[in-house]
Every structure is written in C-alpha cells, then in structure tokens.
Design a protein around this motif. Structure first.
Motif, PDB file in Angstrom:
ATOM      1  N   PRO A 170       1.030  -1.273   0.127  1.00  7.56           N
ATOM      2  CA  PRO A 170       0.032  -0.101  -0.134  1.00  7.56           C
ATOM      3  C   PRO A 170       0.851   1.213   0.117  1.00  7.56           C
ATOM      4  CG  PRO A 170      -0.877  -1.633   1.455  1.00  7.56           C
ATOM      5  CD  PRO A 170       0.548  -2.155   1.279  1.00  7.56           C
ATOM      6  N   GLY A 171       0.575   2.395  -0.742  1.00  7.48           N
ATOM      7  CA  GLY A 171       1.299   3.329  -0.951  1.00  7.48           C
ATOM      8  C   GLY A 171       2.436   3.261  -2.099  1.00  7.48           C
ATOM      9  N   GLY A 172       2.655   2.165  -2.690  1.00  2.32           N
ATOM     10  CA  GLY A 172       3.470   2.049  -3.529  1.00  2.32           C
ATOM     11  C   GLY A 172       3.620   2.705  -4.800  1.00  2.32           C
ATOM     12  N   ILE A 173       4.192   2.487  -5.600  1.00  2.65           N
ATOM     13  CA  ILE A 173       4.147   3.086  -7.282  1.00  2.65           C
ATOM     14  C   ILE A 173       4.583   2.147  -8.231  1.00  2.65           C
ATOM     15  CG2 ILE A 173       4.995   4.716  -8.629  1.00  2.65           C
ATOM     16  CD1 ILE A 173       5.613   6.539  -6.351  1.00  2.65           C
ATOM     17  N   PHE A 174       3.814   1.929  -8.994  1.00  2.16           N
ATOM     18  CA  PHE A 174       4.109   1.175 -10.258  1.00  2.16           C
ATOM     19  C   PHE A 174       4.528   2.106 -11.586  1.00  2.16           C
ATOM     20  CE2 PHE A 174       2.136  -1.578 -13.904  1.00  2.16           C
ATOM     21  CZ  PHE A 174       3.291  -2.280 -14.291  1.00  2.16           C
ATOM     22  N   GLN A 175       5.588   1.895 -11.985  1.00  4.70           N
ATOM     23  CA  GLN A 175       5.892   2.794 -12.982  1.00  4.70           C
ATOM     24  C   GLN A 175       6.006   2.129 -14.335  1.00  4.70           C
ATOM     25  OE1 GLN A 175       9.058   6.406 -13.894  1.00  4.70           O
ATOM     26  NE2 GLN A 175      10.220   4.358 -13.676  1.00  4.70           N
ATOM     27  N   LEU A 176       5.229   2.304 -15.363  1.00  3.83           N
ATOM     28  CA  LEU A 176       5.102   1.607 -16.678  1.00  3.83           C
ATOM     29  C   LEU A 176       5.649   2.481 -17.743  1.00  3.83           C
ATOM     30  CD1 LEU A 176       2.344  -0.852 -18.121  1.00  3.83           C
ATOM     31  CD2 LEU A 176       3.769   0.746 -19.642  1.00  3.83           C
ATOM     32  N   THR A 177       6.772   2.457 -18.174  1.00  2.00           N
ATOM     33  CA  THR A 177       7.475   3.225 -19.151  1.00  2.00           C
ATOM     34  C   THR A 177       7.464   2.686 -20.707  1.00  2.00           C
ATOM     35  OG1 THR A 177       9.106   4.126 -17.522  1.00  2.00           O
ATOM     36  CG2 THR A 177       9.359   4.712 -19.697  1.00  2.00           C
ATOM     37  N   THR A 178       6.772   3.710 -21.543  1.00  2.00           N
ATOM     38  CA  THR A 178       6.628   3.256 -22.917  1.00  2.00           C
ATOM     39  C   THR A 178       6.449   4.448 -23.791  1.00  2.00           C
ATOM     40  OG1 THR A 178       5.136   1.874 -24.271  1.00  2.00           O
ATOM     41  CG2 THR A 178       3.894   3.371 -22.973  1.00  2.00           C
ATOM     42  N   ASP A 179       6.270   4.250 -24.983  1.00  2.44           N
ATOM     43  CA  ASP A 179       6.370   5.565 -26.067  1.00  2.44           C
ATOM     44  C   ASP A 179       4.992   5.896 -26.598  1.00  2.44           C
ATOM     45  OD1 ASP A 179       9.061   5.660 -26.178  1.00  2.44           O
ATOM     46  OD2 ASP A 179       9.258   4.271 -27.779  1.00  2.44           O
ATOM     47  N   ARG A 180       4.821   7.060 -27.019  1.00  2.00           N
ATOM     48  CA  ARG A 180       3.812   7.312 -27.848  1.00  2.00           C
ATOM     49  C   ARG A 180       3.889   6.599 -29.376  1.00  2.00           C
ATOM     50  NH1 ARG A 180       3.240  13.685 -28.009  1.00  2.00           N
ATOM     51  NH2 ARG A 180       3.367  13.024 -30.603  1.00  2.00           N
ATOM     52  N   THR A 299       7.916  10.022 -25.344  1.00  2.00           N
ATOM     53  CA  THR A 299       7.841   8.768 -24.532  1.00  2.00           C
ATOM     54  C   THR A 299       7.582   9.299 -23.043  1.00  2.00           C
ATOM     55  OG1 THR A 299       9.054   6.782 -23.744  1.00  2.00           O
ATOM     56  CG2 THR A 299      10.330   9.070 -23.813  1.00  2.00           C
ATOM     57  N   GLY A 300       7.521   8.390 -21.992  1.00  2.00           N
ATOM     58  CA  GLY A 300       6.987   8.692 -20.841  1.00  2.00           C
ATOM     59  C   GLY A 300       6.485   7.401 -19.872  1.00  2.00           C
ATOM     60  N   SER A 301       5.875   7.932 -18.824  1.00  2.00           N
ATOM     61  CA  SER A 301       5.692   6.760 -18.038  1.00  2.00           C
ATOM     62  C   SER A 301       4.168   7.007 -17.233  1.00  2.00           C
ATOM     63  CB  SER A 301       6.690   6.779 -16.655  1.00  2.00           C
ATOM     64  OG  SER A 301       7.856   6.857 -16.964  1.00  2.00           O
ATOM     65  N   PHE A 302       3.606   5.721 -16.970  1.00  2.00           N
ATOM     66  CA  PHE A 302       2.483   5.855 -16.213  1.00  2.00           C
ATOM     67  C   PHE A 302       2.936   5.396 -15.019  1.00  2.00           C
ATOM     68  CE2 PHE A 302       0.495   4.306 -20.419  1.00  2.00           C
ATOM     69  CZ  PHE A 302      -0.416   5.295 -20.586  1.00  2.00           C
ATOM     70  N   LEU A 303       2.026   6.348 -14.031  1.00  2.00           N
ATOM     71  CA  LEU A 303       2.525   5.983 -12.517  1.00  2.00           C
ATOM     72  C   LEU A 303       1.267   5.526 -11.851  1.00  2.00           C
ATOM     73  CD1 LEU A 303       4.584   9.368 -11.856  1.00  2.00           C
ATOM     74  CD2 LEU A 303       5.415   6.882 -12.840  1.00  2.00           C
ATOM     75  N   CYS A 304       1.034   4.403 -11.306  1.00  4.17           N
ATOM     76  CA  CYS A 304      -0.026   3.833 -11.008  1.00  4.17           C
ATOM     77  C   CYS A 304       0.013   3.468  -9.436  1.00  4.17           C
ATOM     78  CB  CYS A 304      -0.349   2.474 -11.834  1.00  4.17           C
ATOM     79  SG  CYS A 304      -0.134   2.646 -13.401  1.00  4.17           S
ATOM     80  N   SER A 305      -1.083   3.580  -8.718  1.00  8.25           N
ATOM     81  CA  SER A 305      -1.038   3.306  -7.206  1.00  8.25           C
ATOM     82  C   SER A 305      -2.475   2.817  -6.915  1.00  8.25           C
ATOM     83  CB  SER A 305      -0.633   4.500  -6.310  1.00  8.25           C
ATOM     84  OG  SER A 305      -1.390   5.678  -6.677  1.00  8.25           O
TER      85      SER A 305
END
Length: 305
Positions: A170-180, A299-305
């Motif tokens: 709980p409170g963690g971060i999932f970073q998924l990095t990908t492109d346009r 490019t960039g990242s989705f930051l999920c929690s």
C-alpha cells in the motif's frame, strides 16, 4: 511534462506523424523476444549507447524514471523485464539501503544483469520468469515496481497488472514506461519511404510493437487494476551528424524498424542491403541540408497506485 524538459514538438512534426505513422503495429510473442531480440545484449547495448551519446535533453530518461519513483533510499524495488540492468545500475545509489529484484525471461540478458551488478552492497535477486506470473513473490513485497519498454511482450497484460497490484505494498508506485506511437517518427519516415521506393510488401508498413500499450491507449487498461493512473511525459531528440551511428541504431537497435525481427522468406539479404542503402541516402541528405539528422522521442511513464 516536467517544465525543465525541452519541447521538441512542432506543428510540422505533428502533421508528419499523422501522415506516416500507420494504425497497425507489429506484434511479437514473448518467445520471439526471448530467443531473437534478447538472446544477448546487442540490441539493448546499442540503444543505450546511442541514447546516451546523441541525446539533447540534459535530463536523461533514467533521471525521469528516478524522479517518478520518488525514492528515499530504503525501498524494495522490483524491475520487470530488467534486461541488462542498465537502468538499475543508475538507480541503485538512490536505493542504496533498499533491495533490488530483477525479473526477465531471457537468460542471456539476465546473466548480463548479474554481471553488471556483481559486488554491489545493495542486495540483488535475479529471477528468470514472465511478468504475468509472479507467483514466486509474496504479497505486499515491494515499495516500487517498474516495467520499462517491455510490457508489449507480456502475454497476459491483465494477469501482469493483477500480479503487480498483489506484490506492491500500500502506498507503492508502479511505473510503466512506454512510447507514444509517433515516437522516433523521423526514423520511420525514412524507413517507410525506402520501403515504398522498393515496392516492399504492404504488411511491412506497420508501427512499433509498443502500440499494444502506448502512452495514447494505456490508461484505460491500467485503470482496471489501479485506483490512480498518472501520466508523466518526457521528450528527447537524438541528433546525428554522421550516418553510421544512426544506421547501427536502425539496423541493430530496431531491427530495421522491425522488418528483420523474424525470418521472412520474402526478404533476403539483398533486400536489406538495398533498404539500408536507401535509408542511409536519406539520412546523408538530411545531414547535408540541416547539419544533422534528428530522431524525436515522445515517451514517458504511467505512474500507478
């Protein structure tokens, strides 16, 4: 986008992207990725070296990732598709008192990761496996989870995201990095122009496999599993004043924009020699006209929690 990052977008590039980036994208199995792309580290090494040498954004992609992860130094970090541990090597000082777990399904690059991180005081664990089966990991085990430029190879995305949610505290971060989908559009422009000149098969006119989950379409897929999904974008522009480093990036780093990713009886070595000659001629012309050949990264990242 972080306000300190340069903005390389122009109306001309946006128009070019609409004209040249196909809606269809390549799809490759996890077995193809394991046995062909990542049986050794050549593809990764080429991309990483070229990005470091020819980038123009002073803030690197790893800087972007580090900022997103908001590390304090003691986190337990899981890297899905860790590859040769290039990113982990640069992040490690920011989690010196934490732990690192790297998972990859390709033994060759996983061995390279072990060698790269050998001797570090930060405990490292290496696991050969698929990102959609984390059954070897306990619930609530990690403060941070990463999946960088690899999610399009995972067989079952929903299973992967369920597993990430399970192993993340709980409170963690999932970073998924990908492109346009239009990232590196100048490379695709010279590639598609060459294919058209050659009368190549129409099915080669496809976009990057990252179209399976890109910055444009990824949010709804992630929102099924995470309460909060934030997008952090990043741009860069590679600039080449000599065609040969770009040609290595194109041929080795990107398999001729995926045209040589899998065996194809229609495409022999003469085909690829002609393809490279035609691409190189366009790059040389651009360098002569503008002083460099640019490849723009969206490019960039989705930051999920």
């Amino acid at each position: 986008m972080n306000t300190t990052d340069p903005d390389f977008r122009t109306p001309e590039l946006d128009l070019l992207a609409r004209e040249i980036i196909p809606t269809e994208h390549f799809e490759f199995s996890t077995e193809t990725a394991r046995d062909r792309f990542f049986h050794d580290t050549r593809m990764l090494d080429t991309k990483q070296r070229v990005h470091n040498v020819f980038r123009t954004n002073p803030r690197s992609m790893v800087d972007h990732m580090r900022d997103n992860l908001r590390l304090t130094g003691t986190e337990d970090l899981l890297d899905l598709g860790c590859g040769n541990a290039f990113v982990l090597e640069h992040l490690r000082p920011s989690i010196a008192d934490g732990t690192i777990t790297g998972l990859d399904n390709a033994p060759g690059v996983l061995d390279a990761a072990r060698r790269r991180m050998l001797g570090t005081a930060t405990p490292c664990t290496w696991i050969e496996g698929s990102a959609d089966d984390l059954s070897m990991l306990d619930d609530d085990s990690f403060d941070r989870v990463m999946a960088n430029y690899m999610i399009h190879y995972v067989p079952d995305l929903d299973a992967c995201f369920r597993e990430v949610r399970r192993v993340m505290r709980p409170g963690g971060i999932f970073q998924l990095t990908t492109d346009r989908p239009d990232s590196m559009l100048e490379m695709y422009q010279v590639h598609f122009t060459a294919l058209t000149e050659m009368g190549a098969p129409a099915d080669l006119h496809r976009a990057t496999p990252k179209g399976r989950l890109s910055l444009d379409n990824g949010r709804p897929q992630l929102a099924r599993h995470f309460d909060h999904v934030e997008t952090a974008t990043w741009q860069d522009q590679l600039r080449f004043t000599d065609p040969e480093p770009f040609m290595e990036f194109y041929r080795v780093g990107h398999n001729h924009c995926c045209a040589s990713s899998e065996p194809d009886a229609r495409l022999d070595e003469d085909f690829f020699i002609e393809l490279r000659d035609r691409v190189r001629a366009q790059v040389v012309a651009a360098i002569g006209e503008k002083g460099h050949f640019a490849v723009t990264k969206y490019t960039g990242s989705f930051l999920c929690s």
